[in-house]
Scaffold this motif. Structure first.
Motif, mmCIF file in Angstrom:
data_model
loop_
_atom_site.group_PDB
_atom_site.id
_atom_site.type_symbol
_atom_site.label_atom_id
_atom_site.label_comp_id
_atom_site.label_asym_id
_atom_site.label_seq_id
_atom_site.Cartn_x
_atom_site.Cartn_y
_atom_site.Cartn_z
ATOM 1 N N MET A 1 0.736 -0.988 0.010
ATOM 2 C CA MET A 1 -0.543 0.111 0.161
ATOM 3 C C MET A 1 1.064 1.074 -0.131
ATOM 4 N N LYS A 2 1.999 1.096 0.907
ATOM 5 C CA LYS A 2 3.175 2.308 1.121
ATOM 6 C C LYS A 2 3.217 2.816 -0.790
ATOM 7 N N GLN A 3 3.974 1.328 -1.645
ATOM 8 C CA GLN A 3 4.148 1.845 -2.654
ATOM 9 C C GLN A 3 3.258 2.023 -3.718
ATOM 10 N N GLN A 4 2.152 1.714 -3.126
ATOM 11 C CA GLN A 4 1.322 2.267 -4.236
ATOM 12 C C GLN A 4 1.623 4.160 -4.372
ATOM 13 N N LYS A 5 1.056 4.382 -3.292
ATOM 14 C CA LYS A 5 0.878 5.661 -2.262
ATOM 15 C C LYS A 5 1.836 6.089 -3.378
ATOM 16 N N ILE A 6 3.051 5.938 -3.056
ATOM 17 C CA ILE A 6 4.345 6.864 -3.287
ATOM 18 C C ILE A 6 4.227 6.912 -4.415
ATOM 19 N N ALA A 7 3.917 5.444 -5.894
ATOM 20 C CA ALA A 7 3.721 5.654 -6.868
ATOM 21 C C ALA A 7 2.037 6.534 -7.313
ATOM 22 N N SER A 8 1.735 6.595 -6.744
ATOM 23 C CA SER A 8 -0.133 7.485 -7.467
ATOM 24 C C SER A 8 0.191 8.955 -7.025
#
Length: 185
Positions: A171-178
């Motif tokens: 989820m952290k990686q997805q937030k960073i990517a977004s």
């Protein structure tokens, strides 16, 4: 960094996610602490039972040795009785020798009765110790089973924790990517 904190402060979803993450982290730490305390308690119990068993095994070994010595003594006494019986058969023609032989027989029977009583007492003690030993062994086995259950439970909880950490990282990686996509736009 300040922008990120302001974004989290202004966005209620991110604030909720951060609060849930903190609660989950506190819960995981609490579970780990409680589990480690229980493992220590069971370890201490196991060590105490093990020491108890070792002392009882030493005592049983000593009693078995004494039992063997009594059996040897009993065998010697039985051999003496057989020799006495042979002597009695050979010397039946004289009354004097017969009376002496009867006196010896009475003494040996008293000795045998005493030895038999001691043997029975020792055997009773041996049976009691065997019973106590088997009860202790059963307790040890039940504690081992309980310990194994706790280990399985700990492993399961650890796997859940690892899975939750992977989900959180994802989820952290997805937030960073977004965020990077939003910054690129």
């Amino acid at each position: 960094m300040n922008e990120l904190i302001e974004k989290i402060g202004s966005d209620p979803t991110l604030m909720l996610s951060a609060a849930i993450a903190v609660v989950v982290l506190i819960f995981v730490v609490l579970v780990v602490v409680v589990a480690s305390m229980r493992v220590k308690v069971y370890k201490d119990r196991f060590v105490n039972i093990k020491l108890d068993n070792e002392e009882k095994e030493k005592r049983i070994a000593l009693l078995e040795k004494e039992l063997q010595e009594m059996k040897v003594q009993n065998a010697r006494n039985e051999q003496s009785l057989e020799q006495f019986s042979d002597t009695k058969k050979r010397l039946t023609h004289t009354e004097t020798v017969l009376s002496q032989t009867q006196q010896e027989l009475a003494q040996l029977q008293n000795l045998q009765a005493q030895t038999q009583a001691q043997l029975e007492s020792t055997e009773n003690m041996y049976r009691a110790l065997q019973s106590e030993h088997s009860e202790t062994r059963e307790r040890l086995e039940s504690l081992n089973e309980e310990n194994n259950k706790l280990r399985v439970n700990n492993a399961r909880l650890l796997m859940k924790l690892e899975a939750e950490e992977r989900v959180a990282n994802h989820m952290k990686q997805q937030k960073i990517a977004s965020r990077e996509k939003e910054e690129d736009l």
